[in-house]
Write a protein that holds these residues in place. Structure first.
Motif, PDB file in Angstrom:
ATOM      1  N   LEU A 121      -2.611  12.461  -0.992  1.00  0.00           N
ATOM      2  CA  LEU A 121      -1.107  11.523  -2.538  1.00  0.00           C
ATOM      3  C   LEU A 121      -1.679  12.287  -3.485  1.00  0.00           C
ATOM      4  CD1 LEU A 121      -1.349   7.744  -3.217  1.00  0.00           C
ATOM      5  CD2 LEU A 121      -1.954   9.739  -4.889  1.00  0.00           C
ATOM      6  N   VAL A 122      -2.463  13.130  -3.770  1.00  0.00           N
ATOM      7  CA  VAL A 122      -3.098  13.694  -4.872  1.00  0.00           C
ATOM      8  C   VAL A 122      -2.249  15.205  -4.635  1.00  0.00           C
ATOM      9  CG1 VAL A 122      -4.575  15.039  -6.680  1.00  0.00           C
ATOM     10  CG2 VAL A 122      -4.608  12.249  -6.087  1.00  0.00           C
ATOM     11  N   ASP A 123      -1.959  15.647  -3.675  1.00  0.00           N
ATOM     12  CA  ASP A 123      -1.221  16.873  -3.356  1.00  0.00           C
ATOM     13  C   ASP A 123      -0.250  16.614  -3.358  1.00  0.00           C
ATOM     14  OD1 ASP A 123      -4.273  18.180  -2.965  1.00  0.00           O
ATOM     15  OD2 ASP A 123      -4.327  18.751  -1.320  1.00  0.00           O
ATOM     16  N   LEU A 124       0.300  15.982  -2.900  1.00  0.00           N
ATOM     17  CA  LEU A 124       1.665  15.978  -3.049  1.00  0.00           C
ATOM     18  C   LEU A 124       2.394  15.226  -4.346  1.00  0.00           C
ATOM     19  CD1 LEU A 124       2.720  13.562   0.764  1.00  0.00           C
ATOM     20  CD2 LEU A 124       3.949  15.700   0.116  1.00  0.00           C
ATOM     21  N   THR A 125       1.512  15.176  -5.070  1.00  0.00           N
ATOM     22  CA  THR A 125       1.697  14.357  -6.580  1.00  0.00           C
ATOM     23  C   THR A 125       1.691  16.041  -7.059  1.00  0.00           C
ATOM     24  OG1 THR A 125       1.711  12.186  -6.105  1.00  0.00           O
ATOM     25  CG2 THR A 125       2.055  12.722  -8.476  1.00  0.00           C
ATOM     26  N   GLY A 144      -0.824   1.149  -3.191  1.00  0.00           N
ATOM     27  CA  GLY A 144      -2.128   0.830  -3.562  1.00  0.00           C
ATOM     28  C   GLY A 144      -2.046  -0.298  -2.462  1.00  0.00           C
ATOM     29  N   SER A 145      -2.867  -1.657  -2.893  1.00  0.00           N
ATOM     30  CA  SER A 145      -3.178  -2.637  -2.172  1.00  0.00           C
ATOM     31  C   SER A 145      -4.054  -3.665  -3.419  1.00  0.00           C
ATOM     32  CB  SER A 145      -4.960  -2.274  -1.074  1.00  0.00           C
ATOM     33  OG  SER A 145      -4.696  -3.912  -0.759  1.00  0.00           O
ATOM     34  N   THR A 146      -4.276  -5.161  -3.048  1.00  0.00           N
ATOM     35  CA  THR A 146      -4.955  -6.268  -3.813  1.00  0.00           C
ATOM     36  C   THR A 146      -6.123  -5.518  -3.491  1.00  0.00           C
ATOM     37  OG1 THR A 146      -4.532  -7.286  -1.939  1.00  0.00           O
ATOM     38  CG2 THR A 146      -2.694  -8.126  -4.232  1.00  0.00           C
ATOM     39  N   THR A 163      -8.321   1.129  -5.679  1.00  0.00           N
ATOM     40  CA  THR A 163      -8.742   1.418  -6.639  1.00  0.00           C
ATOM     41  C   THR A 163      -8.397   2.877  -7.792  1.00  0.00           C
ATOM     42  OG1 THR A 163     -10.294  -0.163  -6.616  1.00  0.00           O
ATOM     43  CG2 THR A 163     -10.303   1.147  -8.884  1.00  0.00           C
ATOM     44  N   PHE A 164      -8.424   4.109  -7.082  1.00  0.00           N
ATOM     45  CA  PHE A 164      -8.307   4.776  -7.175  1.00  0.00           C
ATOM     46  C   PHE A 164      -6.662   5.040  -7.308  1.00  0.00           C
ATOM     47  CE2 PHE A 164      -6.266   9.536  -6.648  1.00  0.00           C
ATOM     48  CZ  PHE A 164      -7.154  10.169  -7.114  1.00  0.00           C
ATOM     49  N   VAL A 165      -5.936   4.375  -6.208  1.00  0.00           N
ATOM     50  CA  VAL A 165      -4.681   4.429  -6.033  1.00  0.00           C
ATOM     51  C   VAL A 165      -3.987   4.013  -7.880  1.00  0.00           C
ATOM     52  CG1 VAL A 165      -2.080   4.202  -4.963  1.00  0.00           C
ATOM     53  CG2 VAL A 165      -4.413   5.551  -4.090  1.00  0.00           C
ATOM     54  N   LEU A 166      -4.479   2.679  -8.209  1.00  0.00           N
ATOM     55  CA  LEU A 166      -4.541   1.858  -9.401  1.00  0.00           C
ATOM     56  C   LEU A 166      -3.907   3.028 -10.194  1.00  0.00           C
ATOM     57  CD1 LEU A 166      -2.706  -0.175 -10.531  1.00  0.00           C
ATOM     58  CD2 LEU A 166      -5.122  -1.769 -10.071  1.00  0.00           C
ATOM     59  N   ASN A 167      -5.294   3.460 -10.560  1.00  0.00           N
ATOM     60  CA  ASN A 167      -5.683   3.841 -11.791  1.00  0.00           C
ATOM     61  C   ASN A 167      -5.324   4.850 -11.788  1.00  0.00           C
ATOM     62  OD1 ASN A 167      -7.385   1.902 -12.459  1.00  0.00           O
ATOM     63  ND2 ASN A 167      -9.871   2.863 -12.126  1.00  0.00           N
ATOM     64  N   PHE A 168      -5.031   5.718 -11.150  1.00  0.00           N
ATOM     65  CA  PHE A 168      -4.032   7.375 -10.916  1.00  0.00           C
ATOM     66  C   PHE A 168      -2.854   6.979 -11.753  1.00  0.00           C
ATOM     67  CE2 PHE A 168      -1.234  10.434  -8.510  1.00  0.00           C
ATOM     68  CZ  PHE A 168      -2.387  11.628  -9.023  1.00  0.00           C
ATOM     69  N   SER A 169      -1.854   5.687 -11.233  1.00  0.00           N
ATOM     70  CA  SER A 169      -0.766   6.229 -11.142  1.00  0.00           C
ATOM     71  C   SER A 169      -0.499   5.263 -12.732  1.00  0.00           C
ATOM     72  CB  SER A 169      -0.596   4.174 -10.002  1.00  0.00           C
ATOM     73  OG  SER A 169      -0.776   4.991  -8.984  1.00  0.00           O
ATOM     74  N   LEU A 170      -1.836   4.824 -13.484  1.00  0.00           N
ATOM     75  CA  LEU A 170      -1.591   3.655 -14.873  1.00  0.00           C
ATOM     76  C   LEU A 170      -2.034   5.287 -15.782  1.00  0.00           C
ATOM     77  CD1 LEU A 170      -3.594   0.590 -13.871  1.00  0.00           C
ATOM     78  CD2 LEU A 170      -1.476   1.025 -14.618  1.00  0.00           C
ATOM     79  N   ALA A 171      -2.267   6.116 -14.947  1.00  0.00           N
ATOM     80  CA  ALA A 171      -2.758   7.547 -15.908  1.00  0.00           C
ATOM     81  C   ALA A 171      -1.783   8.085 -16.230  1.00  0.00           C
ATOM     82  CB  ALA A 171      -4.133   8.534 -16.038  1.00  0.00           C
ATOM     83  N   LEU A 172      -0.968   8.489 -14.389  1.00  0.00           N
ATOM     84  CA  LEU A 172       0.180   9.097 -14.715  1.00  0.00           C
ATOM     85  C   LEU A 172       1.684   8.825 -15.548  1.00  0.00           C
ATOM     86  CD1 LEU A 172      -0.094  12.080 -13.514  1.00  0.00           C
ATOM     87  CD2 LEU A 172       1.845  10.752 -11.323  1.00  0.00           C
TER      88      LEU A 172
END
Length: 280
Positions: A121-125, A144-146, A163-172
């Motif tokens: 996910l990070v590499d593609l982004t 992500g997921s609940t 949790t990583f996906v959510l926080n990464f997305s919010l920061a990005l």
């Protein structure tokens, strides 16, 4: 065929061979997007691509790649470059889960989970975001997921990855919101896909109500259109996800352990192994 205003023209969807990924591809094609479909199953991807082209008149490119492999994201990016394909909407949908007592889950399985859910996910982004910024427009939609809203014992690595996906997305999103790039995290509850079939038990859906891929994807795309930071489809799922206390962290984990014990219970009439993994 309708197209939402200011939407990107070419969308890349990972995990496009089934479940939410196939639904994302279908709804994006209906909006007029050309597609790049990424997954492991060539036959399945080619069948989906052929159908979407016939029905919606869009171009649908197939890239076969196991995202658990090292440098999978870079391999996909090289394939795009070789074909002169520019992606304007990245849908990081591919992912899978493991459930069970941590010591009973195969380490290799959790490693692959992190490679797909986090590293690819990070590499593609990393690979696709620079092109979007150069063009001054684009979007990233991360699934992500609940489970990512709190620690989830017995689904510990899976929930931590989300949790990583959510926080990464919010920061990005904060980094790029003034540069023409939208970033949204989709955090659904249980969805009727092969995830629970392969994982071996519907008990892994420890909270929230099941829904189908169609409304989840529609909600996600509307949220992206409106530049929302994140969205949890379904009133019941949203309420459940946000009822958990946020502090103190030990209390959150304590509550989570009691809720997630359900994942260890065999379903009626079945003998469920102690640890499972599922692709989606």
């Amino acid at each position: 065929m309708s197209t939402a205003p200011n939407v990107p023209t070419t969308a890349l969807v990972t995990g496009a061979s089934s479940g939410l990924g196939t639904e994302f591809a279908s709804q994006l094609a209906a909006r007029g997007h050309d597609l790049v479909l990424v997954a492991r199953s060539r036959d399945r991807l080619e069948a989906i691509a052929e159908e979407l082209t016939a029905v919606h008149g869009v171009k649908a490119h197939v890239v076969v790649q196991d995202l658990s492999e090292p440098h999978a994201g870079r391999k996909v990016a090289r394939e795009l470059a070789d074909r002169s394909l520019h992606v304007d909407l990245l849908v990081n949908n591919a992912g899978f889960g493991t459930v069970g007592r941590f010591e009973e889950i195969a380490p290799e399985r959790d490693h692959d989970l992190l490679m797909v859910n986090v590293v690819a996910l990070v590499d593609l982004t990393h690979a696709l975001l620079p092109g979007m910024t150069e063009r001054g427009s684009g979007a990233v939609l991360n699934v992500g997921s609940t489970a990512g809203y709190q620690p989830s014992p017995y689904l510990s690595v899976y929930s931590a990855s989300k949790t990583f996906v959510l926080n990464f997305s919010l920061a990005l999103r904060q980094e790029y919101r003034r540069r023409g790039i939208r970033v949204t995290a989709l955090c659904p509850g249980p969805v009727e896909t092969k995830f629970f079939e392969v994982i071996g038990t519907r008990n892994a859906a420890v909270a929230g109500s099941f829904t189908t891929p169609g409304p989840v994807v529609r909600t996600a795309l509307k949220a992206l259109d409106r530049d929302r930071a994140y969205v949890t489809p379904g009133l019941g799922n949203a309420i459940t996800a946000h009822l958990n206390p946020r502090r103190p962290r030990n209390l959150v984990a304590w509550v989570g352990e009691r809720i997630c014990r359900k994942a260890l219970r065999p379903e009626a009439g079945s003998a469920v192994p102690a640890a499972h993994g599922a692709a989606s």
